[in-house]
Design a protein around this motif. Structure first.
Motif, PDB file in Angstrom:
ATOM      1  N   GLN A   1      -1.461  37.434 -66.323  1.00 52.18           N
ATOM      2  CA  GLN A   1      -1.650  38.177 -65.084  1.00 52.18           C
ATOM      3  C   GLN A   1      -1.156  37.355 -63.906  1.00 52.18           C
ATOM      4  OE1 GLN A   1      -5.465  39.932 -64.927  1.00 52.18           O
ATOM      5  NE2 GLN A   1      -5.116  40.972 -62.971  1.00 52.18           N
ATOM      6  N   VAL A   2      -0.688  38.049 -62.887  1.00 50.86           N
ATOM      7  CA  VAL A   2      -0.146  37.388 -61.706  1.00 50.86           C
ATOM      8  C   VAL A   2      -0.893  37.888 -60.486  1.00 50.86           C
ATOM      9  CG1 VAL A   2       1.894  37.069 -60.271  1.00 50.86           C
ATOM     10  CG2 VAL A   2       2.134  37.208 -62.754  1.00 50.86           C
ATOM     11  N   GLN A   3      -1.302  36.967 -59.635  1.00 53.50           N
ATOM     12  CA  GLN A   3      -1.890  37.326 -58.344  1.00 53.50           C
ATOM     13  C   GLN A   3      -0.901  36.960 -57.249  1.00 53.50           C
ATOM     14  OE1 GLN A   3      -5.722  35.279 -58.457  1.00 53.50           O
ATOM     15  NE2 GLN A   3      -6.718  37.198 -59.004  1.00 53.50           N
ATOM     16  N   LEU A   4      -0.730  37.883 -56.308  1.00 51.37           N
ATOM     17  CA  LEU A   4       0.274  37.727 -55.267  1.00 51.37           C
ATOM     18  C   LEU A   4      -0.385  37.765 -53.891  1.00 51.37           C
ATOM     19  CD1 LEU A   4       2.846  40.259 -56.760  1.00 51.37           C
ATOM     20  CD2 LEU A   4       2.886  37.779 -56.995  1.00 51.37           C
ATOM     21  N   VAL A   5       0.042  36.865 -53.020  1.00 56.00           N
ATOM     22  CA  VAL A   5      -0.500  36.819 -51.661  1.00 56.00           C
ATOM     23  C   VAL A   5       0.654  36.722 -50.670  1.00 56.00           C
ATOM     24  CG1 VAL A   5      -1.966  35.585 -50.033  1.00 56.00           C
ATOM     25  CG2 VAL A   5      -2.620  35.702 -52.453  1.00 56.00           C
ATOM     26  N   GLU A   6       0.796  37.748 -49.834  1.00 59.85           N
ATOM     27  CA  GLU A   6       1.846  37.753 -48.818  1.00 59.85           C
ATOM     28  C   GLU A   6       1.362  37.070 -47.541  1.00 59.85           C
ATOM     29  OE1 GLU A   6       2.079  41.914 -50.815  1.00 59.85           O
ATOM     30  OE2 GLU A   6       0.521  40.568 -50.053  1.00 59.85           O
ATOM     31  N   SER A   7       2.310  36.526 -46.792  1.00 61.58           N
ATOM     32  CA  SER A   7       2.021  35.952 -45.485  1.00 61.58           C
ATOM     33  C   SER A   7       3.279  36.020 -44.635  1.00 61.58           C
ATOM     34  CB  SER A   7       1.545  34.504 -45.629  1.00 61.58           C
ATOM     35  OG  SER A   7       2.543  33.705 -46.227  1.00 61.58           O
ATOM     36  N   GLY A   8       3.114  35.770 -43.344  1.00 57.34           N
ATOM     37  CA  GLY A   8       4.264  35.709 -42.464  1.00 57.34           C
ATOM     38  C   GLY A   8       4.464  36.928 -41.577  1.00 57.34           C
ATOM     39  N   GLY A   9       3.641  37.936 -41.753  1.00 61.92           N
ATOM     40  CA  GLY A   9       3.774  39.110 -40.904  1.00 61.92           C
ATOM     41  C   GLY A   9       3.321  38.826 -39.484  1.00 61.92           C
ATOM     42  N   GLY A  10       3.571  39.785 -38.595  1.00 52.48           N
ATOM     43  CA  GLY A  10       3.155  39.611 -37.216  1.00 52.48           C
ATOM     44  C   GLY A  10       3.844  40.584 -36.298  1.00 52.48           C
ATOM     45  N   LEU A  11       3.747  40.305 -35.008  1.00 50.77           N
ATOM     46  CA  LEU A  11       4.355  41.141 -33.974  1.00 50.77           C
ATOM     47  C   LEU A  11       5.616  40.462 -33.460  1.00 50.77           C
ATOM     48  CD1 LEU A  11       4.246  43.509 -31.927  1.00 50.77           C
ATOM     49  CD2 LEU A  11       2.811  42.026 -30.487  1.00 50.77           C
ATOM     50  N   VAL A  12       6.699  41.201 -33.407  1.00 46.88           N
ATOM     51  CA  VAL A  12       7.971  40.648 -32.950  1.00 46.88           C
ATOM     52  C   VAL A  12       8.706  41.713 -32.140  1.00 46.88           C
ATOM     53  CG1 VAL A  12       9.203  41.349 -35.056  1.00 46.88           C
ATOM     54  CG2 VAL A  12      10.047  39.410 -33.710  1.00 46.88           C
ATOM     55  N   GLN A  13       9.520  41.272 -31.201  1.00 45.41           N
ATOM     56  CA  GLN A  13      10.315  42.211 -30.415  1.00 45.41           C
ATOM     57  C   GLN A  13      11.530  42.676 -31.210  1.00 45.41           C
ATOM     58  OE1 GLN A  13      11.191  40.226 -26.687  1.00 45.41           O
ATOM     59  NE2 GLN A  13       9.474  41.251 -25.692  1.00 45.41           N
ATOM     60  N   ALA A  14      12.009  43.830 -30.866  1.00 38.12           N
ATOM     61  CA  ALA A  14      13.224  44.347 -31.501  1.00 38.12           C
ATOM     62  C   ALA A  14      14.353  43.337 -31.351  1.00 38.12           C
ATOM     63  CB  ALA A  14      13.624  45.679 -30.881  1.00 38.12           C
ATOM     64  N   GLY A  15      15.091  43.148 -32.432  1.00 42.64           N
ATOM     65  CA  GLY A  15      16.153  42.167 -32.448  1.00 42.64           C
ATOM     66  C   GLY A  15      15.728  40.818 -32.963  1.00 42.64           C
ATOM     67  N   GLY A  16      14.436  40.620 -33.103  1.00 42.60           N
ATOM     68  CA  GLY A  16      13.911  39.352 -33.569  1.00 42.60           C
ATOM     69  C   GLY A  16      13.919  39.226 -35.081  1.00 42.60           C
ATOM     70  N   SER A  17      13.340  38.121 -35.553  1.00 48.16           N
ATOM     71  CA  SER A  17      13.328  37.811 -36.982  1.00 48.16           C
ATOM     72  C   SER A  17      11.933  37.407 -37.433  1.00 48.16           C
ATOM     73  CB  SER A  17      14.296  36.656 -37.283  1.00 48.16           C
ATOM     74  OG  SER A  17      15.619  36.988 -36.957  1.00 48.16           O
ATOM     75  N   LEU A  18      11.673  37.643 -38.694  1.00 44.29           N
ATOM     76  CA  LEU A  18      10.470  37.164 -39.355  1.00 44.29           C
ATOM     77  C   LEU A  18      10.835  36.804 -40.785  1.00 44.29           C
ATOM     78  CD1 LEU A  18       7.615  39.694 -38.403  1.00 44.29           C
ATOM     79  CD2 LEU A  18       7.734  37.298 -37.743  1.00 44.29           C
ATOM     80  N   ARG A  19      10.086  35.856 -41.355  1.00 44.92           N
ATOM     81  CA  ARG A  19      10.243  35.567 -42.771  1.00 44.92           C
ATOM     82  C   ARG A  19       8.904  35.744 -43.455  1.00 44.92           C
ATOM     83  NH1 ARG A  19      12.061  30.231 -46.248  1.00 44.92           N
ATOM     84  NH2 ARG A  19       9.990  29.478 -45.643  1.00 44.92           N
ATOM     85  N   LEU A  20       8.875  36.643 -44.397  1.00 46.31           N
ATOM     86  CA  LEU A  20       7.679  36.865 -45.199  1.00 46.31           C
ATOM     87  C   LEU A  20       7.736  35.984 -46.444  1.00 46.31           C
ATOM     88  CD1 LEU A  20       7.382  40.758 -45.089  1.00 46.31           C
ATOM     89  CD2 LEU A  20       6.584  39.060 -43.423  1.00 46.31           C
ATOM     90  N   SER A  21       6.564  35.523 -46.839  1.00 43.56           N
ATOM     91  CA  SER A  21       6.437  34.762 -48.079  1.00 43.56           C
ATOM     92  C   SER A  21       5.460  35.472 -48.997  1.00 43.56           C
ATOM     93  CB  SER A  21       5.928  33.352 -47.807  1.00 43.56           C
ATOM     94  OG  SER A  21       6.819  32.627 -47.000  1.00 43.56           O
ATOM     95  N   CYS A  22       5.660  35.313 -50.273  1.00 41.74           N
ATOM     96  CA  CYS A  22       4.752  35.872 -51.270  1.00 41.74           C
ATOM     97  C   CYS A  22       4.513  34.790 -52.309  1.00 41.74           C
ATOM     98  CB  CYS A  22       5.350  37.116 -51.895  1.00 41.74           C
ATOM     99  SG  CYS A  22       4.414  37.786 -53.277  1.00 41.74           S
ATOM    100  N   ALA A  23       3.310  34.247 -52.317  1.00 40.99           N
ATOM    101  CA  ALA A  23       2.957  33.183 -53.243  1.00 40.99           C
ATOM    102  C   ALA A  23       2.279  33.773 -54.471  1.00 40.99           C
ATOM    103  CB  ALA A  23       2.029  32.193 -52.560  1.00 40.99           C
ATOM    104  N   ALA A  24       2.713  33.322 -55.635  1.00 47.44           N
ATOM    105  CA  ALA A  24       2.182  33.844 -56.891  1.00 47.44           C
ATOM    106  C   ALA A  24       1.373  32.782 -57.619  1.00 47.44           C
ATOM    107  CB  ALA A  24       3.316  34.313 -57.781  1.00 47.44           C
ATOM    108  N   SER A  25       0.317  33.223 -58.253  1.00 54.06           N
ATOM    109  CA  SER A  25      -0.473  32.321 -59.087  1.00 54.06           C
ATOM    110  C   SER A  25       0.102  32.318 -60.496  1.00 54.06           C
ATOM    111  CB  SER A  25      -1.925  32.779 -59.134  1.00 54.06           C
ATOM    112  OG  SER A  25      -2.004  34.039 -59.777  1.00 54.06           O
ATOM    113  N   GLY A  26      -0.302  31.348 -61.277  1.00 56.81           N
ATOM    114  CA  GLY A  26       0.104  31.351 -62.667  1.00 56.81           C
ATOM    115  C   GLY A  26       1.395  30.584 -62.913  1.00 56.81           C
ATOM    116  N   ARG A  27       1.641  30.292 -64.186  1.00 56.59           N
ATOM    117  CA  ARG A  27       2.786  29.488 -64.564  1.00 56.59           C
ATOM    118  C   ARG A  27       3.943  30.328 -65.080  1.00 56.59           C
ATOM    119  NH1 ARG A  27      -0.096  25.423 -68.607  1.00 56.59           N
ATOM    120  NH2 ARG A  27      -1.131  27.369 -69.158  1.00 56.59           N
TER     121      ARG A  27
END
Length: 123
Positions: A1-27
């Motif tokens: 089984q895999v558990q996933l946790v996203e991060s990196g979201g937020g509020l940004v103005q049009a034209g801007g950038s964001l990077r989302l991450s998704c960390a997974a548990s397990g090998r």
């Protein structure tokens, strides 16, 4: 089984950038093709991007081609979604998912889902 946790979201103005991450548990992270989906208010969840087990093959929805890119680091059990030139219509909750069929754009081929992270793009 895999558990996933996203991060990196937020509020940004049009034209801007964001990077989302998704960390997974397990090998066994490297065994799973990964996908990104998003759900805007009042709309169904929609495919955004997918990446193969090795990271060598990526697939994108037409609406984000040329602006978003996905990558993964199997050594860190993490998948990323780099979002550039953001538009107000990109506002949504973004989910990562671990699947069984590489490159799939369909939710039913993804077995494990994160809780989502909110991205809001202001005009």
């Amino acid at each position: 089984q895999v558990q996933l946790v996203e991060s990196g979201g937020g509020l940004v103005q049009a034209g801007g950038s964001l990077r989302l991450s998704c960390a997974a548990s397990g090998r066994t992270f490297s065994r799973y093709p990964m996908g990104w989906f998003r759900q805007a208010p009042g709309k169904e969840r929609a495919f955004v991007a997918a990446i193969s087990r090795s990271g060598g093959i990526t697939t994108y929805a037409d609406s984000v081609k040329g602006r978003f890119s996905t990558s993964r680091d199997n050594g860190k059990n993490t998948v990323y979604l780099q979002m550039n030139s953001l538009k107000p219509e990109d506002t949504a909750v973004y989910y990562c998912a671990a699947g069984t069929i590489g490159g799939s754009t369909k939710e039913e081929y993804y077995d494990y889902w994160g809780q989502g992270t909110q991205v809001t793009v202001s005009s």
